[in-house]
Design a protein around this motif. Structure first.
Motif, PDB file in Angstrom:
ATOM      1  N   LEU A   1      -4.528   0.805   0.432  1.00  0.00           N
ATOM      2  CA  LEU A   1      -3.352  -0.048   0.357  1.00  0.00           C
ATOM      3  C   LEU A   1      -3.643  -1.452   0.889  1.00  0.00           C
ATOM      4  O   LEU A   1      -3.095  -2.438   0.392  1.00  0.00           O
ATOM      5  CB  LEU A   1      -2.191   0.581   1.120  1.00  0.00           C
ATOM      6  CG  LEU A   1      -1.650   1.886   0.541  1.00  0.00           C
ATOM      7  CD1 LEU A   1      -0.589   2.486   1.458  1.00  0.00           C
ATOM      8  CD2 LEU A   1      -1.064   1.648  -0.850  1.00  0.00           C
ATOM      9  N   THR A   2      -4.506  -1.545   1.903  1.00  0.00           N
ATOM     10  CA  THR A   2      -4.881  -2.854   2.417  1.00  0.00           C
ATOM     11  C   THR A   2      -5.544  -3.695   1.332  1.00  0.00           C
ATOM     12  O   THR A   2      -5.260  -4.893   1.197  1.00  0.00           O
ATOM     13  CB  THR A   2      -5.832  -2.716   3.618  1.00  0.00           C
ATOM     14  OG1 THR A   2      -5.160  -2.023   4.671  1.00  0.00           O
ATOM     15  CG2 THR A   2      -6.279  -4.074   4.130  1.00  0.00           C
ATOM     16  N   ASP A   3      -6.408  -3.076   0.543  1.00  0.00           N
ATOM     17  CA  ASP A   3      -7.073  -3.820  -0.522  1.00  0.00           C
ATOM     18  C   ASP A   3      -6.070  -4.333  -1.550  1.00  0.00           C
ATOM     19  O   ASP A   3      -6.265  -5.420  -2.129  1.00  0.00           O
ATOM     20  CB  ASP A   3      -8.137  -2.955  -1.196  1.00  0.00           C
ATOM     21  CG  ASP A   3      -9.414  -2.841  -0.371  1.00  0.00           C
ATOM     22  OD1 ASP A   3      -9.603  -3.689   0.535  1.00  0.00           O
ATOM     23  OD2 ASP A   3     -10.201  -1.915  -0.615  1.00  0.00           O
ATOM     24  N   LEU A   4      -4.994  -3.593  -1.785  1.00  0.00           N
ATOM     25  CA  LEU A   4      -3.937  -4.095  -2.669  1.00  0.00           C
ATOM     26  C   LEU A   4      -3.262  -5.317  -2.045  1.00  0.00           C
ATOM     27  O   LEU A   4      -3.017  -6.322  -2.719  1.00  0.00           O
ATOM     28  CB  LEU A   4      -2.899  -3.006  -2.933  1.00  0.00           C
ATOM     29  CG  LEU A   4      -3.324  -1.830  -3.805  1.00  0.00           C
ATOM     30  CD1 LEU A   4      -2.192  -0.809  -3.908  1.00  0.00           C
ATOM     31  CD2 LEU A   4      -3.722  -2.301  -5.202  1.00  0.00           C
ATOM     32  N   ALA A   5      -2.961  -5.224  -0.748  1.00  0.00           N
ATOM     33  CA  ALA A   5      -2.319  -6.353  -0.064  1.00  0.00           C
ATOM     34  C   ALA A   5      -3.228  -7.576  -0.042  1.00  0.00           C
ATOM     35  O   ALA A   5      -2.753  -8.717  -0.115  1.00  0.00           O
ATOM     36  CB  ALA A   5      -1.940  -5.954   1.357  1.00  0.00           C
TER      37      ALA A   5
ATOM     38  N   ALA B   1       1.785   2.125  -3.083  1.00  0.00           N
ATOM     39  CA  ALA B   1       0.858   1.427  -3.978  1.00  0.00           C
ATOM     40  C   ALA B   1       1.610   0.751  -5.112  1.00  0.00           C
ATOM     41  O   ALA B   1       1.266  -0.366  -5.519  1.00  0.00           O
ATOM     42  CB  ALA B   1      -0.184   2.399  -4.520  1.00  0.00           C
ATOM     43  N   THR B   2       2.639   1.409  -5.634  1.00  0.00           N
ATOM     44  CA  THR B   2       3.429   0.775  -6.706  1.00  0.00           C
ATOM     45  C   THR B   2       4.171  -0.442  -6.172  1.00  0.00           C
ATOM     46  O   THR B   2       4.327  -1.447  -6.869  1.00  0.00           O
ATOM     47  CB  THR B   2       4.426   1.767  -7.321  1.00  0.00           C
ATOM     48  OG1 THR B   2       5.421   2.135  -6.353  1.00  0.00           O
ATOM     49  CG2 THR B   2       3.733   3.017  -7.833  1.00  0.00           C
ATOM     50  N   LEU B   3       4.622  -0.372  -4.923  1.00  0.00           N
ATOM     51  CA  LEU B   3       5.351  -1.491  -4.319  1.00  0.00           C
ATOM     52  C   LEU B   3       4.425  -2.647  -3.955  1.00  0.00           C
ATOM     53  O   LEU B   3       4.833  -3.810  -3.966  1.00  0.00           O
ATOM     54  CB  LEU B   3       6.095  -1.019  -3.068  1.00  0.00           C
ATOM     55  CG  LEU B   3       7.172   0.050  -3.298  1.00  0.00           C
ATOM     56  CD1 LEU B   3       7.627   0.636  -1.968  1.00  0.00           C
ATOM     57  CD2 LEU B   3       8.356  -0.531  -4.060  1.00  0.00           C
ATOM     58  N   PHE B   4       3.163  -2.323  -3.629  1.00  0.00           N
ATOM     59  CA  PHE B   4       2.178  -3.340  -3.266  1.00  0.00           C
ATOM     60  C   PHE B   4       1.476  -3.934  -4.491  1.00  0.00           C
ATOM     61  O   PHE B   4       0.665  -4.852  -4.351  1.00  0.00           O
ATOM     62  CB  PHE B   4       1.110  -2.737  -2.350  1.00  0.00           C
ATOM     63  CG  PHE B   4       1.460  -2.721  -0.890  1.00  0.00           C
ATOM     64  CD1 PHE B   4       2.774  -2.579  -0.468  1.00  0.00           C
ATOM     65  CD2 PHE B   4       0.481  -2.834   0.083  1.00  0.00           C
ATOM     66  CE1 PHE B   4       3.101  -2.553   0.877  1.00  0.00           C
ATOM     67  CE2 PHE B   4       0.793  -2.813   1.436  1.00  0.00           C
ATOM     68  CZ  PHE B   4       2.111  -2.674   1.834  1.00  0.00           C
ATOM     69  N   ALA B   5       1.777  -3.412  -5.671  1.00  0.00           N
ATOM     70  CA  ALA B   5       1.055  -3.845  -6.866  1.00  0.00           C
ATOM     71  C   ALA B   5       1.323  -5.306  -7.209  1.00  0.00           C
ATOM     72  O   ALA B   5       0.463  -5.993  -7.776  1.00  0.00           O
ATOM     73  CB  ALA B   5       1.418  -2.955  -8.047  1.00  0.00           C
ATOM     74  N   ASP B   6       2.517  -5.790  -6.886  1.00  0.00           N
ATOM     75  CA  ASP B   6       2.858  -7.186  -7.144  1.00  0.00           C
ATOM     76  C   ASP B   6       2.534  -8.033  -5.915  1.00  0.00           C
ATOM     77  O   ASP B   6       2.223  -7.510  -4.848  1.00  0.00           O
ATOM     78  CB  ASP B   6       4.341  -7.310  -7.489  1.00  0.00           C
ATOM     79  CG  ASP B   6       4.692  -6.585  -8.781  1.00  0.00           C
ATOM     80  OD1 ASP B   6       3.846  -6.581  -9.700  1.00  0.00           O
ATOM     81  OD2 ASP B   6       5.796  -6.018  -8.860  1.00  0.00           O
TER      82      ASP B   6
END
Length: 228
Positions: free
Chosen positions: A125-129, A88-93
Motif C-alpha cells: 500500500l505504501t508503494d501505491l501512496a 488498495a482501491t482507495l489508494f489507486a487514485d
C-alpha cells in the motif's frame, strides 16, 4: 555513514506518511468502517481514534475483538486481506496532500538533507501512496511489514531508518501526526515535530508542535534542531 546534512544539527528528516504527508487516514476510515460492518459491528469515532498510527495486525485484532469475533491468526489474516484489498482501491487514485506537506518535503529534499519515510502502512500500500508522494523524495523507506513485528509505538521503525541512513537518531527530526508515531520517534531519541491531524498528541520532551507544514522550510528545521 550518511552524507552530510545541509542543516547543522540535523542528520536526517524522518517522515511519517498517513495523516502527516497525505490526508489518507480518511480513506482508512472507509476501509475500517466497512470491515467492522462486515463483521457485524460498528466503530465509534473514539474507537477509531485509538487505531491512528497502528499497524495492520493490531488494527485487525482490535476490530475482531470489538465485534466479539474470534481473533486467531487465521481470522486476523482474513480481515487484513480484505482491508488491504479495499484500501488498495482507495489508494489507486492520487491522494490528498496535507497543507504545506509537499512544499516542506521538496524544500528538505532540494536542500540535500537526507530523508526517510517511516510508516506503519505495509509495503504494497505504501508503494501505491508513493505514486502521489514520489519515491524519489526519500533515500530509504521503512514500512510496517519490514520491522520484524516491532511496529510503532516501539522505537524500531525510527531506529531502523537511522541505521539504514547511517545516522544517529538523536540527530534526526521525525515528523508525526499521532500519539503512537510520536511515542515511537521519542523512544528512538529523535526530535519530534508533531502536526496533529485527526487526534490530539500530548506534549513531551523534545516535541514541538505546528498546526500545519505550511512554511516549514530550512530555517524552521534548523530552529527545531536547536530547540530539541
Amino acid at each position: 555513514m550518511g552524507r552530510p546534512s545541509a542543516v547543522d544539527g540535523v542528520a536526517a528528516v524522518l517522515w511519517d506518511m498517513d495523516g502527516t504527508l497525505v490526508d489518507s487516514e480518511k480513506l482508512w476510515d472507509i476501509a475500517l468502517h466497512e470491515a467492522v460492518e462486515r463483521l457485524g459491528g460498528t466503530l465509534s469515532p473514539a474507537q477509531r481514534a485509538t487505531l491512528v498510527g497502528s499497524n495492520m495486525a493490531v488494527t485487525c485484532r482490535f476490530l475482531l475483538e470489538l465485534t466479539g469475533s474470534t481473533a486467531g491468526e487465521g481470522d486476523i489474516a482474513e480481515v487484513a486481506g480484505w482491508i488491504r484489498a479495499r484500501t488498495a482501491t482507495l489508494f489507486a487514485d492520487a491522494l490528498p496532500w496535507r497543507d504545506g506537506a509537499h512544499d516542506a518535503l521538496v524544500a528538505v529534499r532540494t536542500a540535500g538533507v537526507p530523508s526517510a519515510l517511516v510508516t506503519s502502512t505495509e509495503r504494497e500500500l505504501t508503494d501505491l501512496a508513493l505514486r502521489t508522494i514520489g519515491h524519489e523524495m526519500f533515500d530509504i523507506t521503512v514500512c510496517g511489514d519490514e520491522v520484524d513485528g516491532l511496529n510503532k509505538p516501539h522505537p524500531e521503525p525510527y531506529l531502523r531508518a537511522a541505521r539504514l541512513l547511517g545516522v544517529d537518531p538523536r540527530q534526526c527530526v521525525a515528523v508525526e501526526d499521532s500519539p503512537v508515531g510520536a511515542d515511537s520517534a521519542t523512544a528512538a531519541g529523535c526530535t519530534v515535530l508533531v502536526v496533529p491531524n485527526d487526534v490530539s498528541v500530548p506534549e513531551g520532551p523534545r516535541r514541538s508542535f505546528r498546526d500545519s507544514l505550511v512554511g516549514f522550510d530550512l530555517p524552521a528545521l534548523a530552529e527545531l534542531a536547536r530547540a530539541g
